[in-house]
Scaffold this motif. Structure first.
Motif, PDB file in Angstrom:
ATOM      1  N   ASN A 297       8.495   3.690  -3.323  1.00 50.12           N
ATOM      2  CA  ASN A 297       8.857   4.872  -2.637  1.00 50.12           C
ATOM      3  C   ASN A 297       8.728   5.987  -3.872  1.00 50.12           C
ATOM      4  OD1 ASN A 297       9.776   7.000  -0.691  1.00 50.12           O
ATOM      5  ND2 ASN A 297      12.015   6.888  -1.765  1.00 50.12           N
ATOM      6  N   GLN A 298       8.056   7.166  -3.317  1.00 53.11           N
ATOM      7  CA  GLN A 298       7.834   8.365  -4.144  1.00 53.11           C
ATOM      8  C   GLN A 298       8.978   9.417  -4.008  1.00 53.11           C
ATOM      9  OE1 GLN A 298       3.905  10.472  -4.927  1.00 53.11           O
ATOM     10  NE2 GLN A 298       4.500  11.672  -3.484  1.00 53.11           N
ATOM     11  N   VAL A 299       9.350   9.795  -5.204  1.00 57.39           N
ATOM     12  CA  VAL A 299      10.642  10.746  -5.452  1.00 57.39           C
ATOM     13  C   VAL A 299       9.898  11.969  -6.390  1.00 57.39           C
ATOM     14  CG1 VAL A 299      12.762  10.969  -6.480  1.00 57.39           C
ATOM     15  CG2 VAL A 299      12.112   8.808  -5.381  1.00 57.39           C
ATOM     16  N   GLN A 300      10.301  13.098  -5.854  1.00 59.24           N
ATOM     17  CA  GLN A 300      10.258  14.432  -6.589  1.00 59.24           C
ATOM     18  C   GLN A 300      11.461  14.461  -7.570  1.00 59.24           C
ATOM     19  OE1 GLN A 300       9.202  18.036  -4.617  1.00 59.24           O
ATOM     20  NE2 GLN A 300       8.459  18.860  -6.430  1.00 59.24           N
ATOM     21  N   ALA A 301      11.264  14.721  -8.762  1.00 55.27           N
ATOM     22  CA  ALA A 301      12.421  14.644  -9.845  1.00 55.27           C
ATOM     23  C   ALA A 301      12.717  16.296  -9.970  1.00 55.27           C
ATOM     24  CB  ALA A 301      12.259  13.894 -11.033  1.00 55.27           C
ATOM     25  N   ALA A 302      13.898  16.424 -10.581  1.00 54.58           N
ATOM     26  CA  ALA A 302      14.168  17.791 -10.935  1.00 54.58           C
ATOM     27  C   ALA A 302      12.849  18.662 -12.090  1.00 54.58           C
ATOM     28  CB  ALA A 302      15.505  17.847 -11.785  1.00 54.58           C
ATOM     29  N   ASP A 303      12.129  17.797 -12.647  1.00 51.75           N
ATOM     30  CA  ASP A 303      11.074  18.256 -13.096  1.00 51.75           C
ATOM     31  C   ASP A 303       9.956  18.657 -12.293  1.00 51.75           C
ATOM     32  OD1 ASP A 303      10.158  15.990 -12.958  1.00 51.75           O
ATOM     33  OD2 ASP A 303      10.022  15.419 -15.036  1.00 51.75           O
TER      34      ASP A 303
ATOM     35  N   ARG B 210       0.776  -1.182  -0.102  1.00 52.84           N
ATOM     36  CA  ARG B 210       0.130   0.002   0.062  1.00 52.84           C
ATOM     37  C   ARG B 210       0.916   1.161  -0.030  1.00 52.84           C
ATOM     38  NH1 ARG B 210      -2.525   3.020   5.162  1.00 52.84           N
ATOM     39  NH2 ARG B 210      -0.524   3.445   5.131  1.00 52.84           N
ATOM     40  N   TRP B 211       0.376   2.237  -1.056  1.00 51.85           N
ATOM     41  CA  TRP B 211       1.285   3.493  -1.142  1.00 51.85           C
ATOM     42  C   TRP B 211       0.201   4.302  -0.929  1.00 51.85           C
ATOM     43  CZ3 TRP B 211       0.972   8.052  -3.438  1.00 51.85           C
ATOM     44  CH2 TRP B 211       2.089   8.947  -3.089  1.00 51.85           C
ATOM     45  N   CYS B 212       0.495   5.406   0.136  1.00 53.14           N
ATOM     46  CA  CYS B 212      -0.591   6.415   0.153  1.00 53.14           C
ATOM     47  C   CYS B 212       0.284   7.898   0.462  1.00 53.14           C
ATOM     48  CB  CYS B 212      -1.673   6.287   1.343  1.00 53.14           C
ATOM     49  SG  CYS B 212      -2.523   4.772   1.342  1.00 53.14           S
ATOM     50  N   ASP B 213      -0.179   8.847  -0.088  1.00 49.15           N
ATOM     51  CA  ASP B 213       0.436  10.286   0.149  1.00 49.15           C
ATOM     52  C   ASP B 213      -0.347  10.755   1.376  1.00 49.15           C
ATOM     53  OD1 ASP B 213       1.019  12.922   0.256  1.00 49.15           O
ATOM     54  OD2 ASP B 213       1.104  13.126  -1.987  1.00 49.15           O
ATOM     55  N   PRO B 214       0.493  11.192   2.344  1.00 51.41           N
ATOM     56  CA  PRO B 214      -0.030  11.570   3.576  1.00 51.41           C
ATOM     57  C   PRO B 214      -0.740  12.770   3.537  1.00 51.41           C
ATOM     58  CG  PRO B 214       2.365  11.861   3.601  1.00 51.41           C
ATOM     59  CD  PRO B 214       2.095  10.977   2.318  1.00 51.41           C
ATOM     60  N   PHE B 215      -0.453  13.566   2.406  1.00 49.27           N
ATOM     61  CA  PHE B 215      -1.108  14.763   2.202  1.00 49.27           C
ATOM     62  C   PHE B 215      -2.513  14.679   1.348  1.00 49.27           C
ATOM     63  CE2 PHE B 215       3.432  15.599   3.054  1.00 49.27           C
ATOM     64  CZ  PHE B 215       3.325  16.266   4.266  1.00 49.27           C
TER      65      PHE B 215
ATOM     66  N   THR C  32      -8.499   8.137  -1.055  1.00 46.05           N
ATOM     67  CA  THR C  32      -9.097   7.718  -2.493  1.00 46.05           C
ATOM     68  C   THR C  32      -8.017   7.878  -3.665  1.00 46.05           C
ATOM     69  OG1 THR C  32      -9.731  10.118  -2.886  1.00 46.05           O
ATOM     70  CG2 THR C  32     -11.435   8.701  -2.175  1.00 46.05           C
ATOM     71  N   ASP C  33      -6.854   8.459  -3.329  1.00 46.20           N
ATOM     72  CA  ASP C  33      -5.419   8.583  -4.025  1.00 46.20           C
ATOM     73  C   ASP C  33      -4.502   7.316  -3.670  1.00 46.20           C
ATOM     74  OD1 ASP C  33      -6.420  10.757  -5.509  1.00 46.20           O
ATOM     75  OD2 ASP C  33      -5.622  12.161  -4.307  1.00 46.20           O
ATOM     76  N   CYS C  34      -4.783   6.565  -2.716  1.00 45.56           N
ATOM     77  CA  CYS C  34      -3.865   5.452  -2.359  1.00 45.56           C
ATOM     78  C   CYS C  34      -3.881   4.437  -3.477  1.00 45.56           C
ATOM     79  CB  CYS C  34      -4.426   4.769  -1.263  1.00 45.56           C
ATOM     80  SG  CYS C  34      -4.307   5.830   0.590  1.00 45.56           S
ATOM     81  N   LEU C  35      -2.430   4.081  -3.388  1.00 42.82           N
ATOM     82  CA  LEU C  35      -2.617   3.026  -4.746  1.00 42.82           C
ATOM     83  C   LEU C  35      -2.116   1.565  -3.944  1.00 42.82           C
ATOM     84  CD1 LEU C  35      -0.312   5.245  -7.195  1.00 42.82           C
ATOM     85  CD2 LEU C  35      -3.025   4.414  -7.486  1.00 42.82           C
ATOM     86  N   ILE C  36      -2.364   0.383  -4.755  1.00 45.01           N
ATOM     87  CA  ILE C  36      -1.840  -0.879  -4.057  1.00 45.01           C
ATOM     88  C   ILE C  36      -0.874  -1.269  -5.284  1.00 45.01           C
ATOM     89  CG2 ILE C  36      -2.488  -3.194  -3.569  1.00 45.01           C
ATOM     90  CD1 ILE C  36      -3.321  -0.796  -1.528  1.00 45.01           C
ATOM     91  N   PHE C  37       0.456  -1.692  -5.162  1.00 41.70           N
ATOM     92  CA  PHE C  37       1.158  -2.125  -5.829  1.00 41.70           C
ATOM     93  C   PHE C  37       1.534  -3.675  -5.901  1.00 41.70           C
ATOM     94  CE2 PHE C  37       2.040   2.244  -5.881  1.00 41.70           C
ATOM     95  CZ  PHE C  37       2.853   2.630  -7.356  1.00 41.70           C
ATOM     96  N   THR C  38       1.154  -4.450  -6.713  1.00 43.62           N
ATOM     97  CA  THR C  38       1.259  -5.902  -6.397  1.00 43.62           C
ATOM     98  C   THR C  38       2.156  -6.740  -7.308  1.00 43.62           C
ATOM     99  OG1 THR C  38      -0.535  -6.130  -7.985  1.00 43.62           O
ATOM    100  CG2 THR C  38      -1.371  -5.740  -5.835  1.00 43.62           C
ATOM    101  N   ILE C  39       2.593  -7.942  -7.146  1.00 40.49           N
ATOM    102  CA  ILE C  39       3.220  -8.968  -7.950  1.00 40.49           C
ATOM    103  C   ILE C  39       2.472 -10.075  -8.228  1.00 40.49           C
ATOM    104  CG2 ILE C  39       5.133 -10.365  -7.644  1.00 40.49           C
ATOM    105  CD1 ILE C  39       6.633  -8.591  -6.079  1.00 40.49           C
TER     106      ILE C  39
END
Length: 721
Positions: free
Chosen positions: A430-436, A296-301, A305-312
């Motif tokens: 993990n979520q990363v903010q890139a240079a763009d 489970r990945w959720c943005d704390p802010f 409803t924006d949470c995502l479930i990444f599965t294998i």
């Protein structure tokens, strides 16, 4: 016919190469002790349970008959440990029941959770007699309270059986087997108000549990809804059972405030519903791929409803493809709140007087409150304030019809990543903010070969940045964890635990390589001339994760050629390692592209020249040519200035016979008057290439024979008589 066979061979090989190329990481990093920090104890195995205690600076590790507290910043540093072994009587009893006393009849730590009072709750298999206890850490010491509790329903009996557990507000949710044989399974809540699934195959039929996640749906809910706990698992499908046993992937849901019913479903879930998950792989003609892990990945802010479930997902058969499918939490929720139900219908066969149950979409009236729904404001207005108040009609409906008709599809209705190779085992994101300034989800995926795959999906384009071998010997990765405090990844296997940095920018030594690696963690710093990790203070770093636009790089300084000298008739090997598997390596002599000849051999990381002559003198350049979405980029990896000394200078020295004062391992910058004579490896190389040629011929012959006999669908099968 021979022409058709040839065309089929020509078509099949590129197809295989294309599939492999799409799943290749840009670079593969072999195991090196300096790449990771390692924790392991001699004689201890199965490091498959972890708990991050970032408040204490600890990583707590559960293994076989032991729990360890190690430094979160360096796992090789052990702070404390506690042994928890099965008694001799328990081991003997386990062995008498047919289990292996040396492996199965041990105490495998499988459950490890933090409690609200800062203690930890820990459970072990305990020689097929699961037990739980409370554990604390203080003054550098781990302490078990020796308040042994029955672990049945909280922890599996079998140390190798899949299960799932989750702690929410000091309530333990667990999905596991309930008996010694592993024939009965349940989703159970304990420590608080105990509640479990009803014992019926309609709810769980030969399940393999994967993961439990908590979704805070009550936060800012406009309808006064309750939090949910979602269970991901696979099972034998009841809806296909008449024809054959088909295994499918599922997600089930229960309400956090569920207290069970009164007369119907007492101490049983009144909110248990399940639906099928689909991860559509290209090979649609095969058996459905089965879920193996969920994260489970959720943005704390942002809202839930924006949470995502990444599965294998992995195949049920011998296919070597693995996939990552991503699901939107809102899509999953809507299936349960708005979707149709399935209902069992008995069908009788008149000819045989047999009957079977068929599951079809229910089109009748749905009672109020909606079966499986949590208590919300609408229910409270009807004086239904808890599940104990639910009417019998709603309870009977959810007991008989727990299966939803709708199938849940992933985002984009296709996998985010498909790879050929070692089977995926675990995933973390993990979520990363890139240079763009855009946010990207970086996936770290463990495999059965002990590697961690680092990948990103760029607007539908699958891109594998690298694959890192984190264990010396190939072994399955059983658990992955990520710490936001250290920005480190932790992986556990049978033999130990390793700590891995998520940003490995220093592996790129040039700007082109740094940009083409398309790693959102990394960018090229023009001032220092290094590939460095991104930070809020370094927005001016050169980076192009979406397109791999290396034209942004400044013009690199010319390389200083390395002097190489060789006798006429000698053998010379020039080394050049290409940092990218996606790139082609090209050798040039004085600006002229070289091709393989009887004297020039292109090895993996080298150019070998045998029986050198005066014409081999000159400037040799090793070039890397790599295509990204924007263009094709060429960079110089190495340059050598080769000087060939005439044999007339030393008439008494045979071409392939180096004197003692001209050793084969002379330095690369040896002066021209002391030429380097490479070892005479020409016969070995020629033999090697001859063997390779024979292998290729044999392979093509075998492939043609298979095609001719109709083993590939590219040839029209012979008409049946």
């Amino acid at each position: 016919m021979h022409l058709l066979l040839s065309l089929c061979v020509v078509w099949l090989l590129p197809m295989a190469w294309t599939l492999e190329g799409n799943s290749l990481p840009r670079r593969i990093i072999s195991y090196q002790q300096d790449n990771v920090d390692l924790f392991q104890e001699e004689g201890v195995f199965n490091y498959s349970t972890m708990l991050l205690r970032e408040d204490l600076g600890l990583l707590v590790i559960g293994a076989r008959e032991a729990v360890y507290a190690v430094d979160l910043h360096n796992v090789s540093i052990k702070f404390a440990s506690v042994k928890w072994e099965a008694t001799q009587a328990q081991t003997d009893d386990c062995g008498n029941k047919g289990k292996d006393p040396e492996t199965e009849c041990k105490n495998y730590i499988r459950v490890l959770h933090e409690m609200g009072d800062n203690r930890m709750y820990v459970c072990g298999t305990n020689a097929f007699d699961p037990q739980c206890d409370f554990m604390s850490y203080a003054d550098g010491t781990l302490t078990l309270e020796n308040k042994a509790e029955d672990g049945k329903g909280k922890c599996p009996f079998d140390p190798y059986q899949k299960f799932a557990s989750l702690m929410v507000d000091d309530d333990l949710y667990s999905a596991t087997s309930m008996d010694f044989l592993g024939s009965k399974s349940a989703l159970l809540r304990s420590l608080g108000v105990s509640i479990r699934t009803d014992e019926t195959e309609r709810l769980l039929k030969q399940p393999n549990f994967v993961s439990l996640v908590h979704i805070p749906e009550s936060v800012n809910s406009a309808t006064g809804d309750d939090d949910k706990v979602y269970l991901f698992f696979s099972e034998t499908a009841v809806e296909y059972d008449y024809y054959n046993k088909v295994v499918v992937s599922r997600v089930a849901r229960v309400c956090k405030g569920d207290l069970g019913g009164v007369w119907r479903l007492p101490k049983k879930w009144t909110s248990f519903l399940k639906a099928r998950l689909e991860c559509p792989i290209l090979e649609s003609w095969r058996l459905a791929y089965i879920i193996q892990d969920a994260y489970r990945w959720c943005d704390p802010f942002k809202p839930w409803t924006d949470c995502l479930i990444f599965t294998i997902f992995t195949p049920q058969d011998a296919s070597d493809l693995s996939a990552v499918c991503v699901y939107n939490m809102l899509d999953i929720s809507r299936v349960f709140t708005e979707g149709k139900y399935k209902t069992p219908v008995t069908v009788e066969i008149k000819e045989t007087e047999e009957s079977f149950v068929k599951w079809v979409m229910y089109s009748g009236e749905v009672p109020f409150p909606r079966p499986g729904a949590c208590i919300d404001d609408a229910a409270r207005k009807a004086n239904i304030n808890q599940t104990l108040d639910l009417p019998d009609k709603t309870l009977l409906f959810v007991k008989e019809k727990p299966l939803m008709d709708n199938v849940i599809q992933p985002v984009g209705k296709k996998p985010s990543l498909v790879r050929k190779g070692a089977t995926f085992t675990r995933i973390i994101v993990n979520q990363v903010q890139a240079a763009d300034d855009r946010m990207y989800h970086v996936m770290f995926i463990g495999t059965e070969n002990g590697t961690v795959v680092k990948a990103v999906n760029y607007d539908g384009e699958m891109f594998i940045i690298e694959e890192l071998h984190v264990f010396k010997s190939p072994e399955a990765i059983k658990i992955l964890r990520f710490s936001i405090v250290t920005d480190q990844l932790y992986a556990g296997s049978d033999s130990g635990v390793v700590q891995i940095p998520v940003a490995t920018c220093d592996r790129s030594s040039t700007c082109i390589d740094c940009v083409l690696n398309r790693d959102p963690y990394c960018g090229w710093d023009k001032e220092t001339g290094k590939c460095v990790a991104l930070s809020q203070l370094q927005k001016k770093l050169i980076q192009s994760v979406q397109d791999g636009d290396a034209s942004l790089c400044p013009k690199s300084a010319p390389n200083t050629p390395v002097n190489q000298s060789i006798w006429v008739g000698g053998n010379l090997k020039l080394h050049c390692t290409n940092p990218s598997i996606h790139a082609a390596t090209i050798w040039e002599q004085d600006g002229r592209t070289l091709s393989p000849t009887g004297r020039h051999y292109f090895l993996k990381d080298d150019l070998l020249i045998i029986n050198t002559s005066d014409s081999d003198a000159g400037l040799y350049s090793c070039l890397s040519v790599e295509r990204s979405k924007t263009n094709e980029y060429t960079s110089t990896l190495a340059e050598y200035q080769v000087n060939v000394a005439s044999s007339a200078i030393a008439p008494n020295v045979a071409p392939n016979d180096a004197p003692n004062d001209a050793p084969n391992d002379a330095p690369n910058d040896a002066p021209n008057d002391a030429p380097t004579v490479a070892p005479n490896v020409a016969p070995n190389v020629v033999g090697l290439y001859a063997a390779i040629a024979l292998f290729v011929i044999a392979f093509l012959g075998l492939l043609s024979w298979n095609v001719y006999n109709g083993h590939f669908t590219c040839i029209r099968r012979n008409e049946r008589t």
